[in-house]
Design a protein around this motif. Structure first.
Motif, mmCIF file in Angstrom:
data_model
loop_
_atom_site.group_PDB
_atom_site.id
_atom_site.type_symbol
_atom_site.label_atom_id
_atom_site.label_comp_id
_atom_site.label_asym_id
_atom_site.label_seq_id
_atom_site.Cartn_x
_atom_site.Cartn_y
_atom_site.Cartn_z
ATOM 1 N N UNK A 1 19.085 6.504 -2.089
ATOM 2 C CA UNK A 1 17.819 6.924 -2.700
ATOM 3 C C UNK A 1 16.594 6.489 -1.899
ATOM 4 N N UNK A 2 16.787 5.696 -0.864
ATOM 5 C CA UNK A 2 15.651 5.165 -0.109
ATOM 6 C C UNK A 2 15.049 6.228 0.807
ATOM 7 N N UNK A 3 13.747 6.159 1.010
ATOM 8 C CA UNK A 3 13.028 7.048 1.908
ATOM 9 C C UNK A 3 12.973 6.382 3.279
ATOM 10 N N UNK A 4 13.824 6.806 4.187
ATOM 11 C CA UNK A 4 13.937 6.137 5.481
ATOM 12 C C UNK A 4 12.702 6.349 6.355
ATOM 13 N N UNK A 5 12.002 7.457 6.167
ATOM 14 C CA UNK A 5 10.778 7.672 6.929
ATOM 15 C C UNK A 5 9.707 6.657 6.535
ATOM 16 N N UNK A 6 9.649 6.345 5.244
ATOM 17 C CA UNK A 6 8.710 5.325 4.774
ATOM 18 C C UNK A 6 9.056 3.975 5.393
ATOM 19 N N UNK A 7 10.340 3.643 5.409
ATOM 20 C CA UNK A 7 10.761 2.352 5.962
ATOM 21 C C UNK A 7 10.469 2.276 7.457
ATOM 22 N N UNK A 8 10.660 3.386 8.162
ATOM 23 C CA UNK A 8 10.355 3.404 9.594
ATOM 24 C C UNK A 8 8.877 3.130 9.823
ATOM 25 N N UNK B 1 11.110 5.088 -4.710
ATOM 26 C CA UNK B 1 10.169 3.989 -4.464
ATOM 27 C C UNK B 1 10.859 2.646 -4.604
ATOM 28 N N UNK B 2 11.604 2.453 -5.686
ATOM 29 C CA UNK B 2 12.268 1.171 -5.909
ATOM 30 C C UNK B 2 13.369 0.948 -4.884
ATOM 31 N N UNK C 1 0.809 -1.219 0.000
ATOM 32 C CA UNK C 1 0.000 0.000 0.000
ATOM 33 C C UNK C 1 0.841 1.266 0.000
ATOM 34 N N UNK C 2 1.824 1.331 0.888
ATOM 35 C CA UNK C 2 2.626 2.549 1.032
ATOM 36 C C UNK C 2 3.493 2.793 -0.200
ATOM 37 N N UNK C 3 4.059 1.729 -0.757
ATOM 38 C CA UNK C 3 4.927 1.879 -1.928
ATOM 39 C C UNK C 3 4.148 1.795 -3.238
ATOM 40 N N UNK C 4 2.837 1.653 -3.111
ATOM 41 C CA UNK C 4 1.939 1.663 -4.274
ATOM 42 C C UNK C 4 2.396 0.661 -5.350
ATOM 43 N N UNK C 5 2.612 -0.564 -4.898
ATOM 44 C CA UNK C 5 2.994 -1.634 -5.821
ATOM 45 C C UNK C 5 1.721 -2.233 -6.403
ATOM 46 N N UNK C 6 1.613 -2.185 -7.703
ATOM 47 C CA UNK C 6 0.424 -2.671 -8.397
ATOM 48 C C UNK C 6 0.523 -4.181 -8.560
ATOM 49 N N UNK C 7 -0.134 -4.903 -7.679
ATOM 50 C CA UNK C 7 -0.121 -6.365 -7.731
ATOM 51 C C UNK C 7 -1.528 -6.860 -8.018
ATOM 52 N N UNK D 1 8.122 -0.601 9.456
ATOM 53 C CA UNK D 1 8.510 -1.401 10.620
ATOM 54 C C UNK D 1 7.485 -1.280 11.744
ATOM 55 N N UNK D 2 6.735 -0.183 11.731
ATOM 56 C CA UNK D 2 5.748 0.016 12.780
ATOM 57 C C UNK D 2 4.364 -0.463 12.411
ATOM 58 N N UNK D 3 4.235 -1.200 11.291
ATOM 59 C CA UNK D 3 2.917 -1.688 10.862
ATOM 60 C C UNK D 3 2.286 -2.535 11.965
ATOM 61 N N UNK D 4 1.006 -2.327 12.190
ATOM 62 C CA UNK D 4 0.315 -2.977 13.308
ATOM 63 C C UNK D 4 -0.011 -4.440 13.015
#
Length: 328
Positions: free
Chosen positions: A182-189, A148-149, A66-72, A192-195
């Motif tokens: 190039x990574x967005x560290x806030x996104x990764x953080x 994103x990648x 969802x966050x990285x908007x991967x079209x699966x 890691x906190x996903x419920x």
């Protein structure tokens, strides 16, 4: 010609590509699929789709998509006849019900096991993650990493290897360093906190409560659950029990017993251990330190109630695993 150049040459002959993930795909599989899709588009493939079977149930995996908007796309809604080629990423076929009847043009994987014939096949069992291979392809082909990648690949590398004592190779660290800028560290953080879902907590709780230990090995049941990703989470958690170095967690989903195993004992190749213990019953296997699989119960599952089914499964699953480890 390098493997990356061979892949590029293969893709240049393709008009449309379905990138097939294994069942219940994890970040390594999904990030690798996204990277392959990026390379394919760069090499002129007109139409691509990332396809999976099973479900994406792990809370981090759902957030990852969802966050990285991967079209699966779920396999049930895909007509593979609309694509002239198929690629398998992070598996060579046996780990995917979707891939069982498909003939791949491309296979990229790091798991040991049966290889599939393909115009391009790159299976590197000495690597700790499929994402590592895809990072190397992008570097060799001078394909820039979007935020994103890069974020997807860095998270995959950590979740597959770098966060655990699972024999990461120097290549995983090198790949992580390559995408880190190039990574967005806030996104990764945030990932890691996903419920946890209540169902996942329940499954892990049942595994903790049901654990049976012999020597330094432990077997636990997550009971009947729809949260198949709770099994590896429970196995990782139980590996922290003092004096325990090998763990097997199992659970029943529909008419299938799911297995997830972990070991930090250098004398035990847990992938081979589960193959010897259950290879005659279903599709199982894995690495030196992590393994999994499934055993189909068939009509037997409908003939007994859940309590009896779980009791019978527990006797057979635990008995075979402990016997394989010489702890019967």
């Amino acid at each position: 010609m390098s493997r990356a150049a061979e892949l590029a040459a293969t893709l240049q002959e393709i008009d449309s590509l379905a990138v097939v993930a294994h069942d219940n795909p994890d970040p390594d599989c999904l990030a690798s699929a996204l990277a392959l899709e990026t390379i394919a588009e760069r090499e002129g493939v007109d139409r691509t789709a990332i396809v999976y079977g099973g479900e994406i149930s792990h809370q981090q995996n759902r957030a990852f998509v969802q966050v990285l908007e991967i079209d699966v796309r779920e396999a049930d809604g895909v007509d593979f006849g609309e694509y002239d080629s198929v690629a398998f990423v992070d598996h060579a076929g046996p780990a995917s019900r979707v891939g069982a009847d498909l003939e791949p043009t491309i296979v990229v994987d790091h798991h040991p096991g049966t290889e599939r014939e393909a115009a391009f096949s790159d299976v590197r069992t000495g690597y700790g993650a499929t994402a590592t291979i895809l990072v190397e392809y992008c570097l060799e082909l001078s394909i820039p990493f979007s935020s994103r990648l890069a974020s997807a690949l860095l998270f995959a590398l950590h979740r597959e290897r770098l966060d655990f004592v699972r024999e990461p190779t120097i290549r995983e660290y090198e790949a992580a360093l390559a995408v880190y800028p190039e990574a967005d560290l806030e996104v990764l953080e945030g990932l890691y906190g996903a419920a946890f879902t209540p169902e996942t907590i329940d499954a892990i709780g049942r595994a903790i409560a049901s654990r049976e230990r012999r020597g330094s090995a432990l077997v636990a049941s997550a009971g009947r659950t729809t949260e198949t990703d709770a099994l590896p989470q429970a196995a990782d958690y139980l590996l922290n029990v003092e004096g325990v170095d090998t763990v097997l967690v199992y659970g029943v989903t529909d008419s299938t017993i799911r297995l997830s195993a972990r070991s930090i004992d250098p004398r035990i190749h847990v992938g081979k251990a589960v193959e010897r213990a259950y290879g005659d019953l279903g599709a199982v296997g894995g690495h030196h330190d992590m393994a999994g699989g499934r055993i189909t119960l068939g009509l037997f599952a409908a003939e007994v109630d859940d309590d009896r089914l779980l009791a019978l499964a527990g006797e057979r699953v635990a008995g075979r695993f402990f016997a394989e480890l010489g702890l019967a």
